[in-house]
Design a protein around this motif. Structure first.
Motif, PDB file in Angstrom:
ATOM      1  N   VAL A  41       0.866  -1.167   0.000  1.00  0.00           N
ATOM      2  CA  VAL A  41       0.000   0.000   0.000  1.00  0.00           C
ATOM      3  C   VAL A  41       0.912   1.229   0.000  1.00  0.00           C
ATOM      4  O   VAL A  41       1.930   1.212   0.674  1.00  0.00           O
ATOM      5  CB  VAL A  41      -0.878  -0.031   1.279  1.00  0.00           C
ATOM      6  N   PRO A  42       0.560   2.289  -0.726  1.00  0.00           N
ATOM      7  CA  PRO A  42       1.411   3.477  -0.698  1.00  0.00           C
ATOM      8  C   PRO A  42       1.605   3.963   0.733  1.00  0.00           C
ATOM      9  O   PRO A  42       0.663   3.958   1.523  1.00  0.00           O
ATOM     10  CB  PRO A  42       0.624   4.501  -1.528  1.00  0.00           C
ATOM     11  N   PHE A  43       2.818   4.370   1.057  1.00  0.00           N
ATOM     12  CA  PHE A  43       3.115   4.760   2.437  1.00  0.00           C
ATOM     13  C   PHE A  43       2.333   5.992   2.855  1.00  0.00           C
ATOM     14  O   PHE A  43       2.213   6.954   2.110  1.00  0.00           O
ATOM     15  CB  PHE A  43       4.613   5.022   2.606  1.00  0.00           C
ATOM     16  N   PHE A  63      -4.203  -1.761  12.300  1.00  0.00           N
ATOM     17  CA  PHE A  63      -2.962  -1.100  11.940  1.00  0.00           C
ATOM     18  C   PHE A  63      -1.914  -1.604  12.916  1.00  0.00           C
ATOM     19  O   PHE A  63      -1.894  -1.197  14.073  1.00  0.00           O
ATOM     20  CB  PHE A  63      -3.133   0.427  12.002  1.00  0.00           C
ATOM     21  N   SER A  64      -1.137  -2.560  12.430  1.00  0.00           N
ATOM     22  CA  SER A  64      -0.184  -3.238  13.290  1.00  0.00           C
ATOM     23  C   SER A  64       1.204  -2.642  13.088  1.00  0.00           C
ATOM     24  O   SER A  64       1.679  -2.529  11.960  1.00  0.00           O
ATOM     25  CB  SER A  64      -0.177  -4.729  12.948  1.00  0.00           C
ATOM     26  N   PHE A  87      -2.839  -3.835   8.179  1.00  0.00           N
ATOM     27  CA  PHE A  87      -1.889  -2.902   7.574  1.00  0.00           C
ATOM     28  C   PHE A  87      -0.654  -2.925   8.464  1.00  0.00           C
ATOM     29  O   PHE A  87      -0.716  -2.530   9.630  1.00  0.00           O
ATOM     30  CB  PHE A  87      -2.472  -1.491   7.520  1.00  0.00           C
ATOM     31  N   LEU A  88       0.428  -3.387   7.912  1.00  0.00           N
ATOM     32  CA  LEU A  88       1.603  -3.652   8.725  1.00  0.00           C
ATOM     33  C   LEU A  88       2.744  -2.695   8.412  1.00  0.00           C
ATOM     34  O   LEU A  88       3.064  -2.453   7.243  1.00  0.00           O
ATOM     35  CB  LEU A  88       2.042  -5.093   8.456  1.00  0.00           C
ATOM     36  N   SER A  89       3.341  -2.158   9.469  1.00  0.00           N
ATOM     37  CA  SER A  89       4.514  -1.297   9.267  1.00  0.00           C
ATOM     38  C   SER A  89       5.514  -1.571  10.383  1.00  0.00           C
ATOM     39  O   SER A  89       5.220  -2.291  11.336  1.00  0.00           O
ATOM     40  CB  SER A  89       4.109   0.175   9.259  1.00  0.00           C
ATOM     41  N   SER A  90       6.691  -1.012  10.255  1.00  0.00           N
ATOM     42  CA  SER A  90       7.729  -1.197  11.263  1.00  0.00           C
ATOM     43  C   SER A  90       8.272   0.163  11.691  1.00  0.00           C
ATOM     44  O   SER A  90       8.325   1.095  10.897  1.00  0.00           O
ATOM     45  CB  SER A  90       8.868  -2.042  10.697  1.00  0.00           C
ATOM     46  N   LYS A 115      -0.129  -5.067   3.304  1.00  0.00           N
ATOM     47  CA  LYS A 115      -1.524  -5.323   3.658  1.00  0.00           C
ATOM     48  C   LYS A 115      -1.932  -6.737   3.280  1.00  0.00           C
ATOM     49  O   LYS A 115      -1.529  -7.243   2.231  1.00  0.00           O
ATOM     50  CB  LYS A 115      -2.406  -4.343   2.909  1.00  0.00           C
ATOM     51  N   THR A 116      -2.727  -7.343   4.142  1.00  0.00           N
ATOM     52  CA  THR A 116      -3.347  -8.603   3.765  1.00  0.00           C
ATOM     53  C   THR A 116      -4.702  -8.685   4.461  1.00  0.00           C
ATOM     54  O   THR A 116      -4.953  -7.991   5.440  1.00  0.00           O
ATOM     55  CB  THR A 116      -2.452  -9.813   4.122  1.00  0.00           C
TER      56      THR A 116
END
Ligand code: CUA
Length: 153
Positions: A41-43, A63-64, A87-90, A115-116
């Motif tokens: 997904v676009p940041f 939103f993980s 929606f996964l980010s670090s 994303k999944t």
């Protein structure tokens, strides 16, 4: 007349068959094992704030956010039958995001959103684990999705 050597033709044919088989098996696996191919997904900074959003009765967005060495939110409650977009980010290094029972395998990468979508049809506790070595706390890095009956929590 074009000149293609017989053996070359054969090799082309075989490659074609192998590629077709490969594509077929991917589509087959997607269907059979219900494996969702993660999307990029676009940041957007808005995605990097940990939260659970309920869109309607059975649709959720999670939103993980992965960081050393935790996932936020650590506990995610959804009712049976929910469809959840993750929606996964670090916040720092590369982490993994694995829900073994659901065939989910994603990477959390700084500056990226992956994303999944997962459907939770059965009650239970689904462990989210980091499966990418990320430092001394790696083995303790986990969270859970708690799938409950609609009325109870
Ligand atoms: Cu995070 Cu391993």
């Amino acid at each position: 007349m074009s000149v293609i050597d017989k053996s070359e033709k054969k090799v082309l044919m075989i490659s074609g068959v192998v590629i077709a088989l490969f594509i077929f098996s991917m589509l087959y696996a997607k269907d059979q094992y219900n494996s969702n191919v993660p999307e990029c997904v676009p940041f957007d900074k808005a995605y990097t704030e940990p939260k659970v959003v309920q869109l309607d009765e059975k649709t959720y967005q999670v939103f993980s956010v992965a960081s050393m060495w935790q996932f936020e939110p650590a506990e995610i409650y959804v009712p049976v039958g929910s469809e959840v977009d993750f929606f996964l980010s670090s916040k720092d290094v590369v982490h993994g995001f694995n829900i073994a029972e659901k065939n989910v395998n994603m990477m959390a990468v700084y500056g990226n959103i992956n994303k999944t979508t997962v459907k939770f049809d059965k009650k239970g506790v689904y462990k989210i684990t980091c499966h990418e070595y990320c430092g001394v706390g790696h083995q303790n890095m986990q969270a859970e999705v708690i799938v409950h009956e609609p009325q109870s929590k």
